[in-house]
Design an enzyme around this catalytic site. Structure first.
Site, PDB file in Angstrom:
ATOM      1  N   CYS A  81       0.907  -1.214  -0.063  1.00 28.93           N
ATOM      2  CA  CYS A  81       0.103  -0.024   0.035  1.00 28.93           C
ATOM      3  C   CYS A  81       0.701   1.224   0.135  1.00 28.93           C
ATOM      4  O   CYS A  81       1.699   1.485  -1.093  1.00 28.93           O
ATOM      5  CB  CYS A  81      -0.892   0.156   1.223  1.00 28.93           C
ATOM      6  SG  CYS A  81      -2.377   1.249   0.908  1.00 28.93           S
ATOM      7  N   HIS A 191      -3.946  -4.376  -0.306  1.00 30.21           N
ATOM      8  CA  HIS A 191      -3.604  -5.212   1.049  1.00 30.21           C
ATOM      9  C   HIS A 191      -3.604  -6.819   0.883  1.00 30.21           C
ATOM     10  O   HIS A 191      -4.824  -7.235   0.813  1.00 30.21           O
ATOM     11  CB  HIS A 191      -4.333  -4.800   1.999  1.00 30.21           C
ATOM     12  CG  HIS A 191      -3.855  -3.326   2.616  1.00 30.21           C
ATOM     13  ND1 HIS A 191      -3.203  -3.018   3.479  1.00 30.21           N
ATOM     14  CD2 HIS A 191      -4.521  -2.219   2.176  1.00 30.21           C
ATOM     15  CE1 HIS A 191      -3.177  -1.738   3.779  1.00 30.21           C
ATOM     16  NE2 HIS A 191      -3.807  -1.125   2.941  1.00 30.21           N
ATOM     17  N   GLU A 193      -2.949  -8.862   2.837  1.00 31.72           N
ATOM     18  CA  GLU A 193      -3.307  -9.345   4.248  1.00 31.72           C
ATOM     19  C   GLU A 193      -4.880  -9.256   4.599  1.00 31.72           C
ATOM     20  O   GLU A 193      -5.337  -9.808   5.321  1.00 31.72           O
ATOM     21  CB  GLU A 193      -2.586  -8.746   5.435  1.00 31.72           C
ATOM     22  CG  GLU A 193      -3.119  -7.389   5.926  1.00 31.72           C
ATOM     23  CD  GLU A 193      -2.414  -6.321   5.021  1.00 31.72           C
ATOM     24  OE1 GLU A 193      -2.497  -5.186   5.270  1.00 31.72           O
ATOM     25  OE2 GLU A 193      -2.036  -6.595   3.837  1.00 31.72           O
TER      26      GLU A 193
END
Length: 209
Positions: A81, A191, A193
């Site tokens: 990011c 992202h 995750e």
């Protein structure tokens, strides 16, 4: 077991990222210690917030030359990011700020780009799930990910002038660089995750570099 250092410089979604690495049976260390970074097998550079604040905090830690030394030694590093945006030469987010310069390119306003493209009805920040379109140059991060897979974005600025390092982009009125790569330096605008099974596979590919 190999160790992934997650750089702690006061900015970033550190602990969800650590949890994702652990879910992949990797060892993750959230750290701002140069020795820990040196001993690690690879490095993740997260980031959220504004570019100017983040690059100032990173420089103030004294870790930039540490990271540069590890990159020069061939250690894989991935920015996530805002962490990806820091890899470029400069950003125009609320002024002009010098970036790390590890990848060619600049970070510019997505809202301004959408206005120029006549797509200003699209909301900024670009937030939510979007699909990946690949360039002709394959990336090891994407080797097990079908083109068109969806990942999760949250950003108001985007990279430009990064054609040589571009490996995947997402359509959002303009082409938003999503994955960049130059030698052992990687970046994901989204992202991983927060991107479900697809994101975990991308992280897993990085952990295996």
């Amino acid at each position: 077991m190999s160790v992934t250092a997650i750089v702690d410089y006061g900015v970033g979604n550190l602990f969800s990222l650590r949890s994702s690495v652990k879910a992949l049976e990797g060892e993750a260390l959230v750290t701002g210690n140069p020795e820990d970074i040196h001993k690690a097998d690879r490095i993740l550079l997260p980031g959220v917030g504004a570019f100017g604040d983040a690059i100032a905090k990173l420089r103030n830690t004294g870790l930039v030359p540490v990271l540069e030394k590890e990159i020069a030694a061939g250690k894989p590093l991935m920015g996530i990011c805002l962490g990806m945006q820091l890899l470029f030469e400069k950003s125009h987010e609320y002024g002009e700020h010098a970036g790390l310069g590890w990848l060619p390119g600049e970070v510019k306003s997505l809202a301004e780009a959408l206005k120029i493209a006549g797509e200003d009805s699209l909301k900024v920040p670009h937030m939510g799930w979007n699909s990946l379109t690949y360039t002709d140059t394959p990336s090891p991060l994407l080797k097990d990910i079908p083109e068109g897979s969806f990942v999760y974005f949250v950003h108001s600025f985007y990279a430009t002038g990064c054609e040589d390092s571009l490996r995947a982009w997402a359509p959002y009125g303009v082409s938003v660089p999503a994955v960049v790569e130059k030698n052992n330096v990687f970046g994901c605008q989204f992202h991983p995750e927060k991107s479900g099974s697809v994101g975990l596979k991308i992280l897993d590919a990085f952990l295996k570099l």
